[in-house]
Design a protein around this motif. Structure first.
Motif, PDB file in Angstrom:
ATOM      1  N   TYR A   1     -14.672  -4.217  -7.381  1.00  0.00           N
ATOM      2  CA  TYR A   1     -14.663  -3.970  -5.942  1.00  0.00           C
ATOM      3  C   TYR A   1     -14.365  -2.509  -5.604  1.00  0.00           C
ATOM      4  CZ  TYR A   1     -15.272  -8.733  -4.188  1.00  0.00           C
ATOM      5  OH  TYR A   1     -15.795  -9.969  -3.856  1.00  0.00           O
ATOM      6  N   GLY A   2     -13.998  -1.721  -6.619  1.00  0.00           N
ATOM      7  CA  GLY A   2     -13.813  -0.298  -6.378  1.00  0.00           C
ATOM      8  C   GLY A   2     -12.426   0.240  -6.636  1.00  0.00           C
ATOM      9  N   ALA A   3     -11.525  -0.583  -7.194  1.00  0.00           N
ATOM     10  CA  ALA A   3     -10.176  -0.099  -7.499  1.00  0.00           C
ATOM     11  C   ALA A   3     -10.194   0.872  -8.671  1.00  0.00           C
ATOM     12  CB  ALA A   3      -9.249  -1.272  -7.816  1.00  0.00           C
ATOM     13  N   ASP A   4      -9.177   1.712  -8.739  1.00  0.00           N
ATOM     14  CA  ASP A   4      -9.046   2.672  -9.840  1.00  0.00           C
ATOM     15  C   ASP A   4      -8.104   2.188 -10.930  1.00  0.00           C
ATOM     16  OD1 ASP A   4     -10.465   5.339  -8.885  1.00  0.00           O
ATOM     17  OD2 ASP A   4      -9.451   4.476  -7.156  1.00  0.00           O
TER      18      ASP A   4
ATOM     19  N   MET B   1      -7.994  -1.649   8.471  1.00  0.00           N
ATOM     20  CA  MET B   1      -8.912  -0.517   8.482  1.00  0.00           C
ATOM     21  C   MET B   1      -8.559   0.486   9.578  1.00  0.00           C
ATOM     22  SD  MET B   1     -10.776  -0.818   5.908  1.00  0.00           S
ATOM     23  CE  MET B   1     -11.846   0.573   6.264  1.00  0.00           C
ATOM     24  N   GLU B   2      -8.173  -0.026  10.734  1.00  0.00           N
ATOM     25  CA  GLU B   2      -7.776   0.871  11.820  1.00  0.00           C
ATOM     26  C   GLU B   2      -6.564   1.703  11.421  1.00  0.00           C
ATOM     27  OE1 GLU B   2      -8.691  -2.182  12.089  1.00  0.00           O
ATOM     28  OE2 GLU B   2     -10.211  -2.313  13.678  1.00  0.00           O
TER      29      GLU B   2
ATOM     30  N   CYS C   1     -10.780   7.600  -1.849  1.00  0.00           N
ATOM     31  CA  CYS C   1      -9.391   7.828  -2.277  1.00  0.00           C
ATOM     32  C   CYS C   1      -9.000   6.786  -3.327  1.00  0.00           C
ATOM     33  CB  CYS C   1      -8.442   7.793  -1.085  1.00  0.00           C
ATOM     34  SG  CYS C   1      -8.014   6.147  -0.493  1.00  0.00           S
ATOM     35  N   PRO C   2      -8.091   7.129  -4.241  1.00  0.00           N
ATOM     36  CA  PRO C   2      -7.685   6.177  -5.284  1.00  0.00           C
ATOM     37  C   PRO C   2      -7.076   4.911  -4.695  1.00  0.00           C
ATOM     38  CG  PRO C   2      -6.931   8.392  -5.806  1.00  0.00           C
ATOM     39  CD  PRO C   2      -7.425   8.434  -4.400  1.00  0.00           C
ATOM     40  N   ILE C   3      -7.414   3.768  -5.302  1.00  0.00           N
ATOM     41  CA  ILE C   3      -6.844   2.475  -4.917  1.00  0.00           C
ATOM     42  C   ILE C   3      -6.212   1.845  -6.138  1.00  0.00           C
ATOM     43  CG2 ILE C   3      -7.326   0.159  -4.044  1.00  0.00           C
ATOM     44  CD1 ILE C   3      -9.649   1.307  -2.464  1.00  0.00           C
ATOM     45  N   LEU C   4      -4.934   1.540  -6.032  1.00  0.00           N
ATOM     46  CA  LEU C   4      -4.170   0.913  -7.115  1.00  0.00           C
ATOM     47  C   LEU C   4      -3.737  -0.479  -6.660  1.00  0.00           C
ATOM     48  CD1 LEU C   4      -2.522   0.827  -9.758  1.00  0.00           C
ATOM     49  CD2 LEU C   4      -0.758   2.171  -8.613  1.00  0.00           C
TER      50      LEU C   4
ATOM     51  N   TYR D   1      -7.350 -11.397   5.335  1.00  0.00           N
ATOM     52  CA  TYR D   1      -8.287 -11.200   4.239  1.00  0.00           C
ATOM     53  C   TYR D   1      -7.528 -10.804   2.976  1.00  0.00           C
ATOM     54  CZ  TYR D   1     -11.797 -10.989   7.957  1.00  0.00           C
ATOM     55  OH  TYR D   1     -12.586 -11.272   9.037  1.00  0.00           O
ATOM     56  N   ASP D   2      -8.113 -11.107   1.807  1.00  0.00           N
ATOM     57  CA  ASP D   2      -7.429 -10.720   0.567  1.00  0.00           C
ATOM     58  C   ASP D   2      -7.690  -9.255   0.246  1.00  0.00           C
ATOM     59  OD1 ASP D   2      -9.953 -10.523  -0.653  1.00  0.00           O
ATOM     60  OD2 ASP D   2      -9.823 -12.501  -1.580  1.00  0.00           O
ATOM     61  N   GLY D   3      -6.991  -8.775  -0.766  1.00  0.00           N
ATOM     62  CA  GLY D   3      -7.086  -7.366  -1.132  1.00  0.00           C
ATOM     63  C   GLY D   3      -8.468  -6.946  -1.586  1.00  0.00           C
ATOM     64  N   TYR D   4      -9.221  -7.858  -2.200  1.00  0.00           N
ATOM     65  CA  TYR D   4     -10.571  -7.519  -2.626  1.00  0.00           C
ATOM     66  C   TYR D   4     -11.432  -7.106  -1.426  1.00  0.00           C
ATOM     67  CZ  TYR D   4      -9.256 -10.062  -6.891  1.00  0.00           C
ATOM     68  OH  TYR D   4      -8.630 -10.492  -8.024  1.00  0.00           O
ATOM     69  N   GLU D   5     -11.304  -7.881  -0.338  1.00  0.00           N
ATOM     70  CA  GLU D   5     -12.108  -7.574   0.848  1.00  0.00           C
ATOM     71  C   GLU D   5     -11.699  -6.244   1.455  1.00  0.00           C
ATOM     72  OE1 GLU D   5     -14.771  -7.769   4.055  1.00  0.00           O
ATOM     73  OE2 GLU D   5     -14.724  -8.697   2.060  1.00  0.00           O
ATOM     74  N   TRP D   6     -10.375  -5.977   1.516  1.00  0.00           N
ATOM     75  CA  TRP D   6      -9.940  -4.685   2.069  1.00  0.00           C
ATOM     76  C   TRP D   6     -10.374  -3.536   1.168  1.00  0.00           C
ATOM     77  CZ3 TRP D   6      -9.536  -5.084   6.817  1.00  0.00           C
ATOM     78  CH2 TRP D   6      -8.818  -6.094   7.464  1.00  0.00           C
ATOM     79  N   CYS D   7     -10.343  -3.755  -0.137  1.00  0.00           N
ATOM     80  CA  CYS D   7     -10.809  -2.727  -1.074  1.00  0.00           C
ATOM     81  C   CYS D   7     -12.277  -2.425  -0.830  1.00  0.00           C
ATOM     82  CB  CYS D   7     -10.583  -3.196  -2.511  1.00  0.00           C
ATOM     83  SG  CYS D   7     -11.015  -1.976  -3.776  1.00  0.00           S
ATOM     84  N   ARG D   8     -13.070  -3.485  -0.681  1.00  0.00           N
ATOM     85  CA  ARG D   8     -14.498  -3.297  -0.430  1.00  0.00           C
ATOM     86  C   ARG D   8     -14.726  -2.509   0.857  1.00  0.00           C
ATOM     87  NH1 ARG D   8     -18.384  -4.989   2.614  1.00  0.00           N
ATOM     88  NH2 ARG D   8     -17.002  -6.352   3.818  1.00  0.00           N
TER      89      ARG D   8
END
Length: 233
Positions: free
Chosen positions: A93-96, A38-39, A73-76, A58-65
């Motif tokens: 979780y908010g991915a595009d 996040m930083e 911004c778009p997340i792929l 952490y897994d990608g789901y948590e970072w996406c959240r």
């Protein structure tokens, strides 16, 4: 220059993908410390995120959240996990979009370009009115908000586009094919469950406004929005 933020721990993949993307005029930033995603995201201020699921800490789901709490911004997602549930979870979780490894770099680039166009380019500006109001329900396309009475919710770009189509054809059935055509210009790469997930997310946003049953599923055809809002008790 658009900046692509890569959250991937396979250094070889990061190197190859970065080199390929940069050839087409994009800047890239690969995460260095997976404890500080996040930083680094805040520092990089990217236009799009490429995100793996299996990551250190952490897994990608948590970072996406977490990214979704501060950015639209778009997340792929780019992942070797190819189950339907993984793809649905990513979208929830908010991915595009979701791309399964191994993937062709040309397809990855096409998806990146598609998201960039829709978010920042020609597709980001709707061709008709940018504010719609029906029976007190106000869709602000520029600000990505939906308001009813004193309540307001934030929208994602795709959610706003779905509402834009449904509200501009109020009471008419909007086919699934038309929704895919208008919203995803690279619909050949769209999983058939993707639209279902986004419709569910739009209904969830309406639920937050205490509006229920506004969007009807017309079996075998598509969806219809009715102008009489049923309020939750």
């Amino acid at each position: 220059m658009f900046k692509i933020f890569i959250v991937e721990d396979d250094e070889m993949l990061v190197s190859l993908l970065s080199d390929f993307i940069q050839k087409y005029g994009y800047d890239t930033y690969a995460v260095k410390n997976f404890n500080l995603v996040m930083e680094e995201f805040k520092e990089a201020e990217p236009h799009l995120v490429l995100l793996d699921i299996n990551l250190p800490t952490y897994d990608g789901y948590e970072w996406c959240r977490r990214i979704r709490t501060i950015s639209n911004c778009p997340i792929l997602f780019i992942s070797a996990r190819d189950s339907k549930m993984d793809q649905v979870m990513a979208l929830e979780y908010g991915a595009d979009d979701y791309l399964t490894k191994p993937f062709d770099h040309e397809i990855a680039l096409a998806k990146i370009k598609s998201q960039i166009r829709r978010t920042y380019g020609s597709y980001a500006s709707f061709q008709h009115q940018r504010q719609i109001e029906i029976n007190g329900l106000q869709l602000d396309i520029d600000r990505l908000t939906l308001k009813w009475g004193m309540q307001k919710v934030e929208l994602r770009h795709t959610e706003a586009k779905i509402l834009d189509l449904l509200m501009n054809q109020i009471e008419c059935v909007v086919s699934r094919d038309l929704l895919l055509e208008k919203i995803w210009d690279d619909e050949a790469f769209v999983d058939e469950n993707t639209l279902n997930v986004y419709i569910r997310r739009v209904r969830s946003k309406l639920d937050q406004l205490k509006i229920v049953d506004a969007i009807q599923t017309v079996r075998g055809q598509g969806y219809r929005m009715l102008p009489i809002w049923s309020e939750q008790s």
